[in-house]
Write an enzyme that holds these catalytic residues in place. Sequence first.
Site, PDB file in Angstrom:
ATOM      1  N   SER A 109      52.560  15.852  43.152  1.00  0.00           N
ATOM      2  CA  SER A 109      51.680  16.287  42.070  1.00  0.00           C
ATOM      3  C   SER A 109      50.473  17.073  42.582  1.00  0.00           C
ATOM      4  CB  SER A 109      51.214  15.088  41.241  1.00  0.00           C
ATOM      5  OG  SER A 109      50.556  14.140  42.057  1.00  0.00           O
TER       6      SER A 109
ATOM      7  N   TYR B 236      39.452  12.276  58.802  1.00  0.00           N
ATOM      8  CA  TYR B 236      40.553  13.173  58.410  1.00  0.00           C
ATOM      9  C   TYR B 236      41.165  13.844  59.642  1.00  0.00           C
ATOM     10  CZ  TYR B 236      42.908  16.800  55.595  1.00  0.00           C
ATOM     11  OH  TYR B 236      43.829  17.629  54.999  1.00  0.00           O
TER      12      TYR B 236
END
Length: 242
Positions: A12, A154
Amino acid sequence: MCNKEILITGASGEIGKECALYLANSGYNIVLHCNKNIQKAQEIKEEIEKKGQNARILQFDVVNRKAASDVLLADIEQNGVYYGIILCAGTHDDNIFPIMEDEQWDGVLNTNLNGFYNVLKPLVMPLIQAKNKGRIITMSSVSGLRGNRAQVNYSAAKAGIIGATKALSLELAKRQITVNCIAPGVIESEMTKELDENELKKIIPMKRYGTAKEVASLANYLMSEDAGYITGQVISVNGGLF
């Protein structure tokens, strides 16, 4: 039409969606994974079906190891082993390291890096036992190659994905299952809307953001028969940034 089936996690999101649509155009049937945004996944499913390809949706949190395994194993028991897997599910939660919260570190590592394990671990043995050629694509980032300020969490997760991809490629090469990593740079998305576009374009040699479709086109190639001798590679889509 090739009629092979590809699982895309995080379908998505912008890159996941474009991968799904691009690969559907190439004749693949698509298994769309989502966590919370089931409505968006349903819209993508309908787009794929309009192209004449089959699609279905699997919903689970990649952080939840048991849920991921249970859903994936039930799906392949009913529908067969996937030809390809693309790991697009990911998140970021930026902060400079001295004031980074434990939850920011754990959340990003759990989704991006543990998600690699939680999705692939239940699928690799069935893929081997099927004795067919296969394709696995992971998503790292330019942050995993060069690091980025306020993204120690990250960058750590995305660098870990690179190492895991390279190691897994060595284990699966003799099975004719390729394992490669795409490392996007600054890609036009909801996430990049938060950034200073003018400042970023000064350091990108091509002076523009990339598109999710440009990432998807590489994924499409790596899924193809023509890419059968490419494995263990990290390919950047970053406009010359690194």
